[in-house]
Design a protein around this motif. Structure first.
Motif, PDB file in Angstrom:
ATOM      1  N   ALA A 192     -13.985  48.827 -52.713  1.00 22.02           N
ATOM      2  CA  ALA A 192     -13.098  48.229 -51.711  1.00 22.02           C
ATOM      3  C   ALA A 192     -11.974  47.444 -52.377  1.00 22.02           C
ATOM      4  CB  ALA A 192     -13.900  47.321 -50.785  1.00 22.02           C
ATOM      5  N   GLN A 193     -12.296  46.678 -53.413  1.00 18.47           N
ATOM      6  CA  GLN A 193     -11.284  45.857 -54.069  1.00 18.47           C
ATOM      7  C   GLN A 193     -10.277  46.686 -54.848  1.00 18.47           C
ATOM      8  OE1 GLN A 193     -12.413  42.423 -56.288  1.00 18.47           O
ATOM      9  NE2 GLN A 193     -13.968  41.762 -54.827  1.00 18.47           N
ATOM     10  N   MET A 194     -10.746  47.799 -55.457  1.00 23.73           N
ATOM     11  CA  MET A 194      -9.871  48.578 -56.323  1.00 23.73           C
ATOM     12  C   MET A 194      -9.231  49.775 -55.617  1.00 23.73           C
ATOM     13  SD  MET A 194     -11.998  48.428 -59.904  1.00 23.73           S
ATOM     14  CE  MET A 194     -10.639  49.099 -60.865  1.00 23.73           C
ATOM     15  N   GLY A 195      -9.675  50.053 -54.373  1.00 21.73           N
ATOM     16  CA  GLY A 195      -9.003  51.059 -53.570  1.00 21.73           C
ATOM     17  C   GLY A 195      -9.341  52.495 -53.897  1.00 21.73           C
ATOM     18  N   TYR A 196     -10.615  52.783 -54.226  1.00 23.74           N
ATOM     19  CA  TYR A 196     -11.035  54.178 -54.395  1.00 23.74           C
ATOM     20  C   TYR A 196     -12.196  54.460 -53.446  1.00 23.74           C
ATOM     21  CZ  TYR A 196     -14.636  52.225 -57.574  1.00 23.74           C
ATOM     22  OH  TYR A 196     -15.665  51.505 -58.123  1.00 23.74           O
ATOM     23  N   GLU A 197     -12.540  55.723 -53.288  1.00 18.77           N
ATOM     24  CA  GLU A 197     -13.558  56.107 -52.314  1.00 18.77           C
ATOM     25  C   GLU A 197     -14.920  55.546 -52.690  1.00 18.77           C
ATOM     26  OE1 GLU A 197     -15.739  60.102 -50.467  1.00 18.77           O
ATOM     27  OE2 GLU A 197     -14.036  60.302 -51.831  1.00 18.77           O
ATOM     28  N   ASP A 198     -15.602  54.975 -51.694  1.00 22.98           N
ATOM     29  CA  ASP A 198     -16.949  54.461 -51.894  1.00 22.98           C
ATOM     30  C   ASP A 198     -17.863  55.627 -52.287  1.00 22.98           C
ATOM     31  OD1 ASP A 198     -19.435  53.300 -51.784  1.00 22.98           O
ATOM     32  OD2 ASP A 198     -19.259  52.558 -49.732  1.00 22.98           O
ATOM     33  N   PRO A 199     -18.530  55.556 -53.467  1.00 20.96           N
ATOM     34  CA  PRO A 199     -19.380  56.677 -53.893  1.00 20.96           C
ATOM     35  C   PRO A 199     -20.754  56.697 -53.225  1.00 20.96           C
ATOM     36  CG  PRO A 199     -19.431  54.946 -55.547  1.00 20.96           C
ATOM     37  CD  PRO A 199     -18.459  54.493 -54.491  1.00 20.96           C
ATOM     38  N   ILE A 200     -21.055  55.669 -52.410  1.00 19.05           N
ATOM     39  CA  ILE A 200     -22.392  55.505 -51.842  1.00 19.05           C
ATOM     40  C   ILE A 200     -22.465  56.137 -50.448  1.00 19.05           C
ATOM     41  CG2 ILE A 200     -24.186  53.826 -51.221  1.00 19.05           C
ATOM     42  CD1 ILE A 200     -23.464  53.820 -54.189  1.00 19.05           C
ATOM     43  N   ASN A 201     -23.600  56.740 -50.112  1.00 19.77           N
ATOM     44  CA  ASN A 201     -23.816  57.258 -48.756  1.00 19.77           C
ATOM     45  C   ASN A 201     -23.609  56.144 -47.730  1.00 19.77           C
ATOM     46  OD1 ASN A 201     -24.524  60.025 -49.179  1.00 19.77           O
ATOM     47  ND2 ASN A 201     -26.488  59.358 -50.009  1.00 19.77           N
ATOM     48  N   PRO A 202     -23.064  56.490 -46.557  1.00 11.80           N
ATOM     49  CA  PRO A 202     -22.667  55.444 -45.606  1.00 11.80           C
ATOM     50  C   PRO A 202     -23.825  54.665 -44.992  1.00 11.80           C
ATOM     51  CG  PRO A 202     -22.379  57.639 -44.648  1.00 11.80           C
ATOM     52  CD  PRO A 202     -22.687  57.843 -46.096  1.00 11.80           C
ATOM     53  N   THR A 203     -25.010  55.268 -44.891  1.00 10.98           N
ATOM     54  CA  THR A 203     -26.128  54.582 -44.238  1.00 10.98           C
ATOM     55  C   THR A 203     -27.410  54.782 -45.042  1.00 10.98           C
ATOM     56  OG1 THR A 203     -26.762  56.509 -42.899  1.00 10.98           O
ATOM     57  CG2 THR A 203     -25.123  55.007 -41.953  1.00 10.98           C
ATOM     58  N   TYR A 204     -28.378  53.934 -44.747  1.00  8.83           N
ATOM     59  CA  TYR A 204     -29.696  54.058 -45.371  1.00  8.83           C
ATOM     60  C   TYR A 204     -30.344  55.387 -44.982  1.00  8.83           C
ATOM     61  CZ  TYR A 204     -34.516  52.885 -46.673  1.00  8.83           C
ATOM     62  OH  TYR A 204     -35.768  52.894 -47.231  1.00  8.83           O
ATOM     63  N   GLU A 205     -30.127  55.795 -43.722  1.00  5.59           N
ATOM     64  CA  GLU A 205     -30.700  57.050 -43.243  1.00  5.59           C
ATOM     65  C   GLU A 205     -30.141  58.242 -44.027  1.00  5.59           C
ATOM     66  OE1 GLU A 205     -31.667  53.933 -40.719  1.00  5.59           O
ATOM     67  OE2 GLU A 205     -29.624  54.566 -41.271  1.00  5.59           O
ATOM     68  N   LYS A 206     -28.830  58.205 -44.332  1.00  7.35           N
ATOM     69  CA  LYS A 206     -28.221  59.276 -45.123  1.00  7.35           C
ATOM     70  C   LYS A 206     -28.795  59.310 -46.538  1.00  7.35           C
ATOM     71  CE  LYS A 206     -25.305  61.276 -42.297  1.00  7.35           C
ATOM     72  NZ  LYS A 206     -25.447  62.716 -41.960  1.00  7.35           N
ATOM     73  N   THR A 207     -29.073  58.129 -47.081  1.00  5.11           N
ATOM     74  CA  THR A 207     -29.695  58.066 -48.405  1.00  5.11           C
ATOM     75  C   THR A 207     -31.096  58.658 -48.360  1.00  5.11           C
ATOM     76  OG1 THR A 207     -28.393  56.170 -49.149  1.00  5.11           O
ATOM     77  CG2 THR A 207     -30.528  56.493 -50.200  1.00  5.11           C
ATOM     78  N   ASN A 208     -31.846  58.354 -47.305  1.00  2.00           N
ATOM     79  CA  ASN A 208     -33.173  58.952 -47.147  1.00  2.00           C
ATOM     80  C   ASN A 208     -33.091  60.473 -47.093  1.00  2.00           C
ATOM     81  OD1 ASN A 208     -34.954  56.848 -47.240  1.00  2.00           O
ATOM     82  ND2 ASN A 208     -35.037  56.519 -45.033  1.00  2.00           N
ATOM     83  N   GLU A 209     -32.146  60.979 -46.298  1.00  2.00           N
ATOM     84  CA  GLU A 209     -31.973  62.431 -46.199  1.00  2.00           C
ATOM     85  C   GLU A 209     -31.680  63.025 -47.577  1.00  2.00           C
ATOM     86  OE1 GLU A 209     -28.971  63.418 -43.358  1.00  2.00           O
ATOM     87  OE2 GLU A 209     -29.896  62.235 -41.747  1.00  2.00           O
TER      88      GLU A 209
END
Length: 437
Positions: free
Chosen positions: A295-312
């Motif tokens: 967020a601070q450096m202005g590049y795409e967040d590499p992390i899945n958006p939700t905990y559920e997506k991480t589980n999947e």
């Protein structure tokens, strides 16, 4: 921060041209909250050698305390971070170039292993971009026996990179924003080349000791701007040492959007080259830092958006590895999780696929002192199960453990459950007169 900038960049400038994700950041020092998510500060090469000696003692200790043991290492303890970051940037740019070419051939958004470039069209595109004439690119492909089927996939593409970077002429790729061609590799000074040689030598020393002692070596995953290089170096070790059995294990963080692509790509490489694929699957350890930095450096967040997506993602990667174990037995996985549902899922799929605990292709891991109600029943049922032992000064280890608790969703509910189970067991023993048995 100086360890994140190469000598060549300091002499010639150019650090500002790097992609945002791979630039040094004063606010983080890129080792933000270091006591909570231990990433090593680089001091000098002698300090890296000291870390290697510590890892060697850990391998010896693991060998002396259990059969088929594991020892974990962090590559940021063995190398100057600047190498890992710059190498990661190069690998990511080269892979993006592949997908850019694939999109131009009508394959945008395809699964990694399904994406195959038509070699003739690729040669025409390279010539049109001014990267290489058709005759030159034909020599590239012929020299490595690439593209003989008329198509080239991502693994072939990486092999092309390996061969081209050994040549003197710089490999150029288009900058998507400016449209200009830029050298893929930054110039390394002689000292930096020596440092890269040293980190490979340290990994070699650790791997040989692990083989000698009958211990498996797990290379920990780290922040996303280090990880492409860490994974690539780990795969190189797997190619050498996993020929007859899985000695080197790579770690995949399933909160990353690219986790499945990374697992499937490395698995396919192991199939083609005939070595054993060893992996540890985790959900991930650096989520807060990754998101804040992006967020601070202005590049795409590499992390899945939700905990559920991480589980999947976790179940998708795990199922892929389990299917491979059923198919050819040249894969092994550590399910490193405190999540009871994840353990139950694994046990169910093992039963469905006919994978027996005694095969020792699937093992489980939890932190020492956490989730014993998962660990002990697994061990009693004959499953290989390990307690992961963090060690070090109290002021560093306790923040690490608190971070693990924070990242494991529902941890406090499980802690309450553990307490209730312990009281239940104490009462049972008191009532039966077997308090100390």
């Amino acid at each position: 921060l100086s360890s994140r900038t190469s000598a060549a960049e300091k002499e010639m400038g150019g650090a500002e041209k790097r992609e945002k994700q791979y630039r040094a950041h004063q606010g983080f020092g890129d080792h933000h909250d270091v006591t909570g998510i231990h990433t090593y500060f680089y001091t000098d090469e002698a300090k890296c050698d000291q870390h290697m000696d510590t890892f060697l003692r850990c391998i010896d200790a693991s060998s002396g305390s259990s059969e088929d043991g594991f020892s974990a290492v962090k590559l940021t303890a063995l190398a100057r971070p600047q190498f890992l970051v710059q190498f990661s940037e190069v690998l990511v740019k080269w892979q993006r170039f592949f997908h850019q070419m694939a999109a131009e051939q009508g394959q945008a958004g395809w699964a990694v292993l399904d994406t195959k470039l038509e070699v003739e069209k690729l040669q025409e595109a390279l010539a049109n971009l001014g990267i290489a004439s058709k005759a030159e690119s034909q020599l590239w492909f012929a020299g490595e026996n690439l593209g003989t089927s008329g198509t080239m996939d991502l693994l072939d593409w990486h092999r092309l990179f390996d061969s081209r970077t050994k040549l003197s002429r710089p490999l150029l790729v288009p900058n998507r924003k400016t449209g200009q061609l830029e050298p893929l590799l930054s110039r390394f000074s002689k000292e930096e080349e020596l440092q890269m040689k040293r980190v490979l030598q340290r990994m070699d020393v650790l791997a040989k000791r692990a083989v000698e002692k009958g211990v498996r070596l797990m290379v920990d995953a780290e922040q996303s701007y280090f990880q492409p290089a860490i994974s690539r170096l780990t795969v190189e070790m797997q190619r050498r040492f996993n020929r007859s059995q899985p000695i080197i294990y790579n770690t995949y963080q399933c909160y990353l959007k690219e986790a499945y692509n990374n697992v499937t790509g490395d698995m396919e490489l192991s199939r083609r080259e005939g070595w054993h694929f060893g992996t540890k699957l985790v959900r991930g350890a650096y989520m807060e830092q990754e998101r804040e930095r992006a967020a601070q450096m202005g590049y795409e967040d590499p992390i899945n958006p939700t905990y559920e997506k991480t589980n999947e993602m976790y179940y998708r990667c795990l199922d892929y590895v389990l299917e491979e174990i059923k198919r050819n037995r040249k894969a092994s996985v550590m399910v490193a999780s405190h999540n009871e549902d994840t353990v139950k899922f694994t046990l169910r799929r093992m039963m469905e696929l006919g994978i027996h605990p005694s095969d020792k292709k699937v093992c489980f891991g939890q932190l020492l002192g956490m989730c014993d109600q998962i660990t002990f029943p697994l061990g009693q049922a004959g499953f290989p199960v390990y307690k992961y032992v963090p060690y070090g000064p109290v002021n560093e280890v306790l923040p690490y453990l608190s971070r693990r608790a924070q990242e494991n969703r529902g941890f406090m509910q499980r802690a309450n459950r553990e307490r209730d189970l312990l009281w239940k067991e104490v009462k049972r023993r008191l009532l039966t007169g077997n308090l100390f048995s």
